[in-house]
Design a protein around this motif. Sequence first.
Motif, mmCIF file in Angstrom:
data_model
loop_
_atom_site.group_PDB
_atom_site.id
_atom_site.type_symbol
_atom_site.label_atom_id
_atom_site.label_comp_id
_atom_site.label_asym_id
_atom_site.label_seq_id
_atom_site.Cartn_x
_atom_site.Cartn_y
_atom_site.Cartn_z
ATOM 1 N N ILE A 1 -14.071 2.134 -0.742
ATOM 2 C CA ILE A 1 -12.612 2.489 -0.395
ATOM 3 C C ILE A 1 -11.891 1.188 -0.163
ATOM 4 O O ILE A 1 -12.216 0.416 0.802
ATOM 5 C CB ILE A 1 -12.728 3.544 0.694
ATOM 6 C CG1 ILE A 1 -13.350 4.702 0.427
ATOM 7 C CG2 ILE A 1 -11.470 3.580 1.564
ATOM 8 C CD1 ILE A 1 -13.631 5.562 1.620
ATOM 9 N N VAL A 2 -10.808 0.966 -0.879
ATOM 10 C CA VAL A 2 -9.642 -0.025 -0.398
ATOM 11 C C VAL A 2 -8.740 0.788 0.496
ATOM 12 O O VAL A 2 -8.244 1.946 0.084
ATOM 13 C CB VAL A 2 -8.959 -0.621 -1.595
ATOM 14 C CG1 VAL A 2 -8.173 -1.593 -0.865
ATOM 15 C CG2 VAL A 2 -10.159 -1.350 -2.441
ATOM 16 N N LEU A 3 -8.463 0.388 1.710
ATOM 17 C CA LEU A 3 -7.810 1.099 2.560
ATOM 18 C C LEU A 3 -6.464 0.321 3.086
ATOM 19 O O LEU A 3 -6.489 -0.806 3.440
ATOM 20 C CB LEU A 3 -8.589 1.335 3.939
ATOM 21 C CG LEU A 3 -7.975 2.056 5.132
ATOM 22 C CD1 LEU A 3 -7.718 3.462 4.571
ATOM 23 C CD2 LEU A 3 -9.303 2.021 6.149
ATOM 24 N N ALA A 4 -5.328 1.003 2.935
ATOM 25 C CA ALA A 4 -4.040 0.754 3.680
ATOM 26 C C ALA A 4 -3.166 1.754 4.210
ATOM 27 O O ALA A 4 -3.360 2.886 4.079
ATOM 28 C CB ALA A 4 -3.090 0.114 2.397
ATOM 29 N N GLY A 5 -2.294 1.483 5.031
ATOM 30 C CA GLY A 5 -1.391 2.332 5.651
ATOM 31 C C GLY A 5 -1.000 2.225 7.340
ATOM 32 O O GLY A 5 -0.913 0.990 7.799
ATOM 33 N N ALA A 6 -1.067 3.404 7.893
ATOM 34 C CA ALA A 6 -0.697 3.016 9.238
ATOM 35 C C ALA A 6 -1.392 4.402 9.889
ATOM 36 O O ALA A 6 -1.849 5.302 9.383
ATOM 37 C CB ALA A 6 0.953 3.709 9.304
ATOM 38 N N GLN A 7 -1.385 4.121 11.140
ATOM 39 C CA GLN A 7 -1.327 3.297 12.198
ATOM 40 C C GLN A 7 -2.600 2.528 12.513
ATOM 41 O O GLN A 7 -3.564 3.172 12.542
ATOM 42 C CB GLN A 7 -0.669 3.665 13.247
ATOM 43 C CG GLN A 7 0.778 4.076 13.252
ATOM 44 C CD GLN A 7 1.276 4.434 14.702
ATOM 45 O OE1 GLN A 7 0.931 4.468 15.544
ATOM 46 N NE2 GLN A 7 2.674 4.325 14.519
ATOM 47 N N SER A 8 -2.605 1.358 12.654
ATOM 48 C CA SER A 8 -3.835 0.479 12.540
ATOM 49 C C SER A 8 -4.633 0.735 13.726
ATOM 50 O O SER A 8 -6.048 0.882 13.390
ATOM 51 C CB SER A 8 -3.320 -1.177 12.845
ATOM 52 O OG SER A 8 -2.516 -1.456 11.708
#
Length: 191
Positions: free
Chosen positions: A106-113
């Motif tokens: 899984i490559v993960l991006a987005g919000a909220q950290s």
Amino acid sequence: MATVRKGNIPALVVVDVQVGVMQQAWEAQRVIGNIARAVERARAQAVPVIWVQHSNEELPLGSAQWQWVPQLGPAGGETLVHKQYNSSFEQTSLDAELAALGATHIVLAGAQSNWCIRATAYGALDRGYDLTLVDDAHTTESMELGGGATIQAEAVVRELNVAMRWLQYPGVSNGTARAADVDFHRPCSSS
């Protein structure tokens, strides 16, 4: 111990890049641009992109706040997962969608950290997925602790990036990469 997933089949998971989530987020426009870069790179390499969209009392299903930011959103045929908890895995179809793809990385991006990205990252590792956190493609808001204490959003983002480089789980790889440099076909190793 989680089942370690054999092979290296990547998927990009984009979490909660919604109007109501991003409106007060630290450096939102820069982060949105970096998420867009990761999405473009994934699509160009035929890596599946899975979009996770949160709903709750602050983000009512179908409301203006619940919508994707104008710069981003699923393309035709891309998977959409709806969630109501911080982890994108809890009471959602994400694990089944990843299994259908045979995904192991899984490559993960987005919000909220500090909430949904952290919970999803740990959920992925707990389930035996290799994980790459796109370190310049996640964000959050500053967090008021009470008594005049505040944790600045930038510090939250940096702390999670450090944690994802140093954290160790048996049999899985995890780490971070920049949106311009992420290698979808090679999981990061812990530093």
